[in-house]
Design a protein around this motif. Sequence first.
Motif, PDB file in Angstrom:
ATOM      1  N   ARG C 169       0.844  -1.196   0.000  1.00 53.70           N
ATOM      2  CA  ARG C 169       0.000   0.000   0.000  1.00 53.70           C
ATOM      3  C   ARG C 169       0.876   1.241   0.000  1.00 53.70           C
ATOM      4  NH1 ARG C 169      -2.899   0.762   4.555  1.00 53.70           N
ATOM      5  NH2 ARG C 169      -1.674  -0.759   5.726  1.00 53.70           N
ATOM      6  N   GLY C 170       0.265   2.362  -0.302  1.00 51.89           N
ATOM      7  CA  GLY C 170       1.007   3.609  -0.276  1.00 51.89           C
ATOM      8  C   GLY C 170       0.029   4.741  -0.466  1.00 51.89           C
ATOM      9  N   VAL C 171       0.377   5.892   0.097  1.00 52.96           N
ATOM     10  CA  VAL C 171      -0.509   7.049   0.004  1.00 52.96           C
ATOM     11  C   VAL C 171       0.333   8.286  -0.250  1.00 52.96           C
ATOM     12  CG1 VAL C 171      -2.313   8.380   1.172  1.00 52.96           C
ATOM     13  CG2 VAL C 171      -1.996   5.977   1.774  1.00 52.96           C
ATOM     14  N   VAL C 172      -0.114   9.129  -1.175  1.00 54.13           N
ATOM     15  CA  VAL C 172       0.444  10.473  -1.296  1.00 54.13           C
ATOM     16  C   VAL C 172      -0.712  11.440  -1.071  1.00 54.13           C
ATOM     17  CG1 VAL C 172       1.437  12.196  -2.858  1.00 54.13           C
ATOM     18  CG2 VAL C 172       2.307   9.845  -2.869  1.00 54.13           C
ATOM     19  N   ALA C 173      -0.530  12.328  -0.097  1.00 51.48           N
ATOM     20  CA  ALA C 173      -1.584  13.302   0.197  1.00 51.48           C
ATOM     21  C   ALA C 173      -1.073  14.696  -0.133  1.00 51.48           C
ATOM     22  CB  ALA C 173      -1.977  13.233   1.665  1.00 51.48           C
ATOM     23  N   GLU C 174      -1.910  15.473  -0.786  1.00 51.86           N
ATOM     24  CA  GLU C 174      -1.508  16.807  -1.243  1.00 51.86           C
ATOM     25  C   GLU C 174      -2.634  17.781  -0.881  1.00 51.86           C
ATOM     26  OE1 GLU C 174      -1.843  17.195  -5.451  1.00 51.86           O
ATOM     27  OE2 GLU C 174      -0.270  18.698  -5.595  1.00 51.86           O
ATOM     28  N   TRP C 175      -2.369  18.607   0.111  1.00 50.71           N
ATOM     29  CA  TRP C 175      -3.399  19.514   0.626  1.00 50.71           C
ATOM     30  C   TRP C 175      -3.188  20.913   0.038  1.00 50.71           C
ATOM     31  CZ3 TRP C 175      -7.941  20.247   2.542  1.00 50.71           C
ATOM     32  CH2 TRP C 175      -8.258  21.359   3.332  1.00 50.71           C
ATOM     33  N   HIS C 176      -4.223  21.440  -0.561  1.00 46.59           N
ATOM     34  CA  HIS C 176      -4.200  22.825  -1.047  1.00 46.59           C
ATOM     35  C   HIS C 176      -5.100  23.625  -0.123  1.00 46.59           C
ATOM     36  CE1 HIS C 176      -2.092  21.888  -4.806  1.00 46.59           C
ATOM     37  NE2 HIS C 176      -2.797  20.775  -4.812  1.00 46.59           N
ATOM     38  N   GLY C 177      -4.461  24.255   0.879  1.00 48.52           N
ATOM     39  CA  GLY C 177      -5.233  24.920   1.937  1.00 48.52           C
ATOM     40  C   GLY C 177      -6.155  26.001   1.416  1.00 48.52           C
ATOM     41  N   ALA C 178      -5.674  26.794   0.465  1.00 49.54           N
ATOM     42  CA  ALA C 178      -6.472  27.927  -0.005  1.00 49.54           C
ATOM     43  C   ALA C 178      -7.757  27.456  -0.686  1.00 49.54           C
ATOM     44  CB  ALA C 178      -5.647  28.773  -0.973  1.00 49.54           C
ATOM     45  N   ASP C 179      -7.678  26.306  -1.297  1.00 45.36           N
ATOM     46  CA  ASP C 179      -8.873  25.760  -1.969  1.00 45.36           C
ATOM     47  C   ASP C 179      -9.645  24.774  -1.094  1.00 45.36           C
ATOM     48  OD1 ASP C 179      -8.156  27.116  -4.266  1.00 45.36           O
ATOM     49  OD2 ASP C 179      -6.994  25.424  -5.055  1.00 45.36           O
ATOM     50  N   ARG C 180      -9.108  24.494   0.119  1.00 41.67           N
ATOM     51  CA  ARG C 180      -9.656  23.398   0.940  1.00 41.67           C
ATOM     52  C   ARG C 180      -9.787  22.134   0.091  1.00 41.67           C
ATOM     53  NH1 ARG C 180     -11.327  23.560   5.637  1.00 41.67           N
ATOM     54  NH2 ARG C 180     -12.877  21.888   5.454  1.00 41.67           N
ATOM     55  N   GLN C 181      -8.713  21.774  -0.552  1.00 39.13           N
ATOM     56  CA  GLN C 181      -8.757  20.637  -1.477  1.00 39.13           C
ATOM     57  C   GLN C 181      -7.692  19.633  -1.075  1.00 39.13           C
ATOM     58  OE1 GLN C 181     -10.633  19.972  -4.357  1.00 39.13           O
ATOM     59  NE2 GLN C 181      -9.462  18.078  -4.605  1.00 39.13           N
ATOM     60  N   LEU C 182      -8.109  18.400  -0.837  1.00 37.01           N
ATOM     61  CA  LEU C 182      -7.157  17.332  -0.526  1.00 37.01           C
ATOM     62  C   LEU C 182      -7.139  16.323  -1.663  1.00 37.01           C
ATOM     63  CD1 LEU C 182      -5.217  16.019   1.564  1.00 37.01           C
ATOM     64  CD2 LEU C 182      -7.186  14.729   2.423  1.00 37.01           C
ATOM     65  N   ASN C 183      -5.979  16.188  -2.283  1.00 33.70           N
ATOM     66  CA  ASN C 183      -5.803  15.135  -3.285  1.00 33.70           C
ATOM     67  C   ASN C 183      -5.114  13.954  -2.623  1.00 33.70           C
ATOM     68  OD1 ASN C 183      -6.840  16.886  -5.186  1.00 33.70           O
ATOM     69  ND2 ASN C 183      -4.817  17.588  -5.867  1.00 33.70           N
ATOM     70  N   LEU C 184      -5.720  12.805  -2.743  1.00 27.42           N
ATOM     71  CA  LEU C 184      -5.161  11.624  -2.089  1.00 27.42           C
ATOM     72  C   LEU C 184      -4.923  10.540  -3.134  1.00 27.42           C
ATOM     73  CD1 LEU C 184      -4.845  11.054   1.115  1.00 27.42           C
ATOM     74  CD2 LEU C 184      -6.679   9.401   0.719  1.00 27.42           C
ATOM     75  N   TYR C 185      -3.649  10.258  -3.383  1.00 28.59           N
ATOM     76  CA  TYR C 185      -3.290   9.140  -4.253  1.00 28.59           C
ATOM     77  C   TYR C 185      -3.151   7.931  -3.354  1.00 28.59           C
ATOM     78  CZ  TYR C 185      -1.889  12.742  -7.628  1.00 28.59           C
ATOM     79  OH  TYR C 185      -1.866  13.819  -8.472  1.00 28.59           O
ATOM     80  N   THR C 186      -3.905   6.883  -3.626  1.00 27.95           N
ATOM     81  CA  THR C 186      -3.806   5.717  -2.767  1.00 27.95           C
ATOM     82  C   THR C 186      -3.994   4.457  -3.589  1.00 27.95           C
ATOM     83  OG1 THR C 186      -4.680   4.637  -0.766  1.00 27.95           O
ATOM     84  CG2 THR C 186      -6.255   5.905  -2.064  1.00 27.95           C
ATOM     85  N   SER C 187      -3.284   3.421  -3.191  1.00 27.96           N
ATOM     86  CA  SER C 187      -3.340   2.156  -3.933  1.00 27.96           C
ATOM     87  C   SER C 187      -4.560   1.388  -3.451  1.00 27.96           C
ATOM     88  CB  SER C 187      -2.057   1.365  -3.683  1.00 27.96           C
ATOM     89  OG  SER C 187      -2.057   0.220  -4.502  1.00 27.96           O
ATOM     90  N   THR C 188      -5.697   1.632  -4.105  1.00 28.98           N
ATOM     91  CA  THR C 188      -6.964   1.090  -3.623  1.00 28.98           C
ATOM     92  C   THR C 188      -7.781   0.504  -4.764  1.00 28.98           C
ATOM     93  OG1 THR C 188      -8.974   1.604  -2.356  1.00 28.98           O
ATOM     94  CG2 THR C 188      -8.204   3.300  -3.869  1.00 28.98           C
ATOM     95  N   GLN C 189      -8.692  -0.401  -4.401  1.00 34.09           N
ATOM     96  CA  GLN C 189      -9.640  -0.962  -5.363  1.00 34.09           C
ATOM     97  C   GLN C 189     -10.928  -0.138  -5.409  1.00 34.09           C
ATOM     98  OE1 GLN C 189      -8.364  -5.146  -3.414  1.00 34.09           O
ATOM     99  NE2 GLN C 189     -10.076  -5.415  -4.790  1.00 34.09           N
ATOM    100  N   ILE C 190     -11.090   0.814  -4.455  1.00 34.39           N
ATOM    101  CA  ILE C 190     -12.376   1.499  -4.283  1.00 34.39           C
ATOM    102  C   ILE C 190     -12.191   3.005  -4.059  1.00 34.39           C
ATOM    103  CG2 ILE C 190     -13.775  -0.456  -3.488  1.00 34.39           C
ATOM    104  CD1 ILE C 190     -13.008   0.412  -0.573  1.00 34.39           C
ATOM    105  N   PRO C 191     -11.711   3.753  -5.045  1.00 30.26           N
ATOM    106  CA  PRO C 191     -11.411   5.167  -4.793  1.00 30.26           C
ATOM    107  C   PRO C 191     -12.602   5.999  -4.318  1.00 30.26           C
ATOM    108  CG  PRO C 191     -11.249   4.630  -7.146  1.00 30.26           C
ATOM    109  CD  PRO C 191     -11.382   3.335  -6.410  1.00 30.26           C
ATOM    110  N   HIS C 192     -13.782   5.764  -4.863  1.00 31.72           N
ATOM    111  CA  HIS C 192     -14.909   6.603  -4.444  1.00 31.72           C
ATOM    112  C   HIS C 192     -15.318   6.323  -3.007  1.00 31.72           C
ATOM    113  CE1 HIS C 192     -15.402   7.513  -8.767  1.00 31.72           C
ATOM    114  NE2 HIS C 192     -15.884   8.640  -8.294  1.00 31.72           N
TER     115      HIS C 192
END
Lengths: 154, 284, 742
Positions: C169-192
């Motif tokens: 497994r692995g996760v990359v999280a990228e938070w854009h505070g000004a937009d309140r936006q969290l991008n999460l790259y994760t090794s998953t079978q169920i992204p939604h």
Amino acid sequence: MDITLTINGKSYSQDVEPRLLLIHFVRDVAGLTGTHMGCETSLCGACTVELNGKAIKSCTMFAVQAKGADIVTVEGLASDGKLDPMQEAFWNEHGLQCGFCTPGMIMASKQILDRNPAPTEDEIRHGLEGNVCRCTGYQHIVNAVKAAAAGAGK
Amino acid sequence: MIAQKFEYTAPKSLDEALHLLASGAKPIAGGMSLIPMMKLRLAAPEHLVDLRALKDLSYIREAGGQLHIGATASHYDVESSALLRQKCPLLTETAAAIGDVQVRNMGTIGGSVAHADPAADYPAALQALEAKFVLQGAKSERVVGATDFFVDAFTTALEPGEILREVIVPIDDARTGTSYQKMAQPASGFAIVGVAARVRQNAGKISFARLGITGLSNRAYRASASEKALEGKSSTPADIQSAAALVAQGIDANSDLHASADYRRHLAVVHASRALKTALSRIA
Amino acid sequence: MATTTVKTETFVGKRIRRREDPRLITGTATYVEDVQMPGMHYAVILRSPHAAARIRSIDTKQAVAAPGVVCVFTGKDIKGVGAVPCGIAMPDLRVPPHTILATDRVYFVGHPIAVVVARDRYLARDAADLIEVDYQVLPAVADPEKALAKVVKQRIVSQRLVPMAMETRGVVAEWHGADRQLNLYTSTQIPHLVRTLVAGMLGLEENRMRVIAPEVGGGFGSKLNVYAEEALTGYVSMKIQKPVKWIESRRENFTCTIHGRGHVDFYEIAAKRDGTILGIKLKLIQDVGAYHQLLTPLIPQLSVLMMPGLYNTQNIRADIVGVFTNCVPTDAYRGAGRPEATHGIERMVDMLAAELQMDPAEIRLKNFVTKDKFPYPTATGLVYDSGDYATPLKKALDLVGYHKLRQEQADARKQSKYMGIGISTYGEICAIGPSPATPAGGWESATVKIEPSGKVTIMTGACPHGQGEETTFAQIAADELGVGLDDILVLRGDTAVVQYGIGTFGSRATAVGGSALYYALQDLKAKIKKFGAMLLESEDVTLTGGKVICNKTGNSKSLQEIAGATYRALKLPPNTEPGLMATRFWEPPNFTFPFGAHIVVTDIDGETGQIKIRRYVAVDDCGNILNPLIVDGQVHGGVAQGLGQALWEQAVYDDNGQLITGELMDYAVPRSHMMPWIESHHTCTPSPVNPLGVKGVGEAGTIGCSPAVVNSVVDALSPLGVRHIDMPLTPEKIWKLLATKN
């Protein structure tokens, strides 16, 4: 330590800590992320690269040990947009599913044919002993190596 | 899976290497055992001296009626050596049984032997071959036989500051047959039990027998009782069976998840018998 | 453009090499670990070395001061993050609170204690060693039966397994505070589902979170989950306002990613003297582990649902006991409950045959639900969609040369040789599944867009990750629209690109996701015809070969011309909007029920107990086959995992809760030289549940395999009075039987 390695024909020089693993040099310094870290204990073969003509596991070697070496990774196989016959064979024979083991598997398969152009099924299976695939059950990989051998013999 | 920090030296000469070892550095060759241990932080040497940098330590040659193998000859070098295939096939057969292709490309005979893993393959063959080990210190060099070299699990006759420079094995005549038989641990490929047999026949009788056993106990050893039982015998199945039955005599057998002590002892007997039969069948 | 050449090449049913492969064979695919961003920070998690302990104190001072370290968080520092979710609601189900980092207690080896964040992963790793934790070690329970009273019946163990996807497994999280936006790259079978649940845990609005499952290097159920590290990495990124990467080590993958199986079953089977099965009774003990992960309580329920197997009996009783242990939780692993059930039933049927001195093939043929009984309602509340169970068994018996083998076996026995022939006939519950029967919705979604240039883009909610739907879905669309495969692109795995979807698991992606695609294509085809008719000024038109053709004049409009017209919108058909896009959320009316027969011939080394598989014949019926190459690959891989369980794999904890098979050094996965040649064949009974007639094949090999292998070995040893052997069938186990029974 300053080291220079040649990877896929291109020279890379970098001051590295002695403990930097070769795989991290390949992935982080050279930016070639096709080589994968699978088990970290030299048992799965996903990190296999060719070092001075020999298939080795790049997770179990320090970059400093490879000083001056000539390395080929999966990215170095295709040339001018033309796939290596082993890549082509893996594609034709469905020798991969998730693809994570595939770069190492292709590098190990090439070593088999380098040393034995017409291997038996048993020799192919033993030649891949150091590479784990969790998806394919290996049968299509064996077919791919056979097909590449047959193609090269033509 | 990241090693602790250490210093690294690729020595330019054996003297330089020995000098560094004398001051506490640890030698590394293929690194096939040491590097995983360092990454798991089970080993944390402060200074590594890379013996593979000494190109003149990687050789396989015949001299003085014996075969000399430099410490950094890889398992693949051994496995693929035409000289060894012809003059010491037991060693090529054993090298080919180690690990996998990539491990054999990197791992070295010196590294494997000096590490003295009780489940390693080479020590069985080197016991059966009565190999000699050239140990080089900063000031002197000494030669130790296999029975004295393998002391205990991960322990050899090497003193601090010494390196294993060379392994010497004999050249057998055509009346000698050899075989290495092993049951591999399915995950690691190491030997649960491995038996190397070396037998000579003279006028239909076994004149000489050597059996090296690995995996069974804390160190590879010679099954002397079996060897004695074979000498002078005509190698009937019953002769082989009764000799093989003695291989584990007096041995405190290892036990782990992969095989109990009883099973290991039984496997040693079975593989001794198979190794002897195969070795005898290979006598020209 | 009035040519009327009709494209006749079709793609469904052909062995077509995969369209996802070029990036994978050239090393240019992007897995989570390959995601790089400026300012990336690296997280390393400190984990408990004890299976059960109280945390007296944690001292992070030295770690915080270490070179390169940006911050260290312990359980006490984490505020406002919800529990790791269990998705199964059941009356009286005890769900212990599962925080993303331990606070005062740890419950398994590997329990996360603290996270160290540094600019460099080497420095993060170094600093983790500097955290001092004072533990009061407590007694651990690693054996689920130790907590319970003894029952004596036929006890059949499905041992704990490690899914061991090649990519951890692995996760990359990228938070854009000004937009309140969290991008999460994760090794998953169920992204939604990860987006919905992790956003919930982090208290973030769901539409402010984007989950990307880039290339996923195998899952097998282990990535059908929501893990503490997904929320933790997101949390850290939000706190330090930097991108953060966490990559699981293989050791962590063994100790902290869910395990599969872990069932101890007590079976009873009753039958008439003539072999007619009357009923099956089961008490199932599930080794839950320390917590309920997303689907943990569901797995034994799937076992119970599968209990009738292929047999015509209405008498089924089951009791499930879940036992918490100080081990990592168990959850879905290839087959998830169905391999355990099939293993038990197929073992019991063999034992019954032995008891009644019947042939194991004969007793199966006698008890199968017959062809005329479908749809067949089971005692466990399912309705089997379609089936013809005798045909694959008879085909497998023919292929293997059953009667000749039995003669050979009789001769071998006279020479004290051990040769076995093992049969398993399995059914499974696939195409999971109708929404009322699933915890999160059992539908799947698909969008098809035809771009102004005529190129086709498909977005599937199913998130395939190695199963080949980038190819099979293109095959479906190419045939429906009459275009070439190269005109089609399949997108998946990004919540910002793909409409809400469920995911790939339970052999559902093609049966449910492919059906959603099929219906979206029908909507599009209707619209294409409407525009074509308008442009051709005729009501009598046909869509074929990528063209709409006027049946009277033979004039035609290409898909490209029509697509262009829909976007240019100079003229629209009545009640028709511009553009060419359709989305369907398809709800399946039922599960599908694939089935098959596997026969395994073994030879046993009487001296060492080693098992050699001489033949492996698999006849699987997965309904219609869209791409035989891919189906074979699924069968082979499934069999490999089944064989792994039957012969080699076992996650073993010692009494202190230490995982002693915690590395590939000790946990034996199948390797190429250990695998037999698999003779893979099929019968075809289309499913009436979906328009494609497909059933699913991802888990078939695994489910069919293990009982066939064990039945074969027990058959080989039956002259010694051996009745049952638990997996894995290690040579030592066999040797002990040979030694004691001989």
